[in-house]
Design a protein around this motif. Structure first.
Motif: not given
Length: 411
Positions: A122-130
């Motif tokens: 989830l944090l990879m999605k929120l912070m980097f759009g991945l």
């Protein structure tokens, strides 16, 4: 060693810090000058300039992933064989993949942040759009653990040769059952290992403590006793003993007044040793050691006398403690005759705190394989940090296949 509970926040005498302006900022922006007076609303022209005020902001740029296509030239030899250029480190030819920086960020969030696979994704999605999957997070963790196997062996070999080391263990939750994380360190080199039990076979299976012949600082857990004959010496943790003595005073202040006096004696002995080290002394006066030992035994024997054993009844806890202290006198006071040795095992307990932090934040481990990977990764990260290597650099190097290794000496 123990005092009243301190209030939250900075303590009296603590030197505070604040964010200071940089003398050389990365970029300077001059904003439009005001055109009206804030006091009387009169017009302001260029001729009224009197300088400028400074304001600095430290900010992170918005990070967006970048997809790079690597085209690998292929050439055909006269023999008919075709040869392709080699893909850069961390890139897999013929397919799409995440690069070493992405894997490093996943590992940083999961390991340093003690974050679950779901929250890491989830944090990879929120912070980097991945949009990485939990399966990818698990794969990164397993890949990292595999790549660090040689480093773990290097750490074990270094610790086997250490003159002084500390060890401890702590229970952790493993898929609804209890497992144990063990730790061993020499001050800079740190090792973690996972076992299903707390017994001899688990300790032997690590192949570490059974090959260590120096001075071992530990608690008085019976599971370590079988190692004593292999060691140059043992220092049992006085922090544990001081706590045990305090409990006996609290249980019966009159009968166990000896425990309070022995507790004070041990605290004074620790202070004496620490002061000698600060003064640059290599050893204590033998008479000082003899006096402390004599007083220690006198008070421990007093504890035995004041807690007699009655026929047909088990020994009370105060007597058991007093008898144990008599039996362990050499192991309790070793630090006085060798000032390199710490009186407590607090260092070993500190290195195990990250295991407890992981459980508090993310709950239990799901498999022994995952637990062992956690231990191996944190062996690498903690030891690297103790040598001045930041976590991002250490992890990225591991994913690039050039893991950081121990220097020839750790002094």
């Amino acid at each position: 060693m123990y005092g009243p509970k301190r209030p939250a926040g900075g303590q009296r005498g603590h030197r505070g810090t604040r964010m200071e302006m940089s003398a050389i900022p990365d970029r300077v922006e001059t904003l439009p000058a005001p055109d009206r007076c804030a006091g009387c609303d009169a017009a302001l022209g260029d001729t009224s300039d009197v300088g400028h005020r400074r304001a600095q902001v430290t900010e992170l740029p918005r990070v967006r992933p970048e997809t790079v296509e690597c085209r690998l030239p292929v050439r055909r030899c006269g023999c008919g064989h075709q040869t392709s250029a080699v893909a850069p480190p961390g890139v897999q030819a013929g397919q799409a993949c995440y690069g070493p920086n992405v894997k490093t960020m996943v590992a940083l969030i999961a390991e340093i942040g003690h974050t679950s696979m779901e929250r890491t994704a989830l944090l990879m999605k929120l912070m980097f759009g991945l949009s990485v999957s939990t399966g990818f997070v698990a794969k990164v963790d397993a890949q990292l653990g595999d790549r660090l196997a040689p480093f773990e062996e290097q750490v074990k070999e270094r610790l086997r040769k250490a003159e002084i080391a500390g060890t401890d263990e702590t229970p952790v939750s493993l898929a609804g059952s209890t497992a144990y994380i063990y730790g061993m360190h020499d001050g800079k080199v740190v090792w973690y290992g996972a076992g299903a039990t707390r017994g001899h076979e688990t300790i032997k299976g690590f192949g570490l403590l059974t090959g260590f012949t120096g001075i071992l600082v530990r608690d008085d857990y019976v599971g370590y006793y079988f190692l004593d004959s292999l060691l140059a010496g043992v220092q049992i943790c006085l922090a544990h003993i001081v706590r045990d003595l305090r409990r006996q005073v609290e249980n019966d202040p009159v009968r166990n007044a000896w425990a309070g006096r022995l507790r004070s004696l041990l605290q004074e002995a620790i202070h004496t040793a620490n002061q000698a080290v600060r003064d640059g002394n290599e050893q204590l006066n033998p008479q000082v050691i003899a006096d402390i030992r004599a007083r220690y035994l006198e008070l421990a024997h007093e504890g035995i006398r004041f807690n007699p054993q009655h026929a047909g009844r088990p020994k009370n806890k105060a007597r058991v403690l007093a008898e144990r202290l008599v039996d362990r006198v050499d192991k309790a006071l070793l630090f006085l005759s060798d000032l390199r040795v710490g009186a407590t095992n607090n260092g070993s307990e500190r290195i195990l705190r990250r295991a407890k932090t992981q459980m508090k934040i993310s709950g239990c481990w799901r498999s022994m394989g995952g637990l062992r990977a956690f231990c191996r990764v944190h062996t690498y990260l903690v030891t690297a940090a103790n040598h001045g290597i930041d976590a991002f650099t250490a992890l990225r190097d591991a994913f690039l296949g050039t893991s950081w290794t121990l220097p020839q000496t750790t002094a």
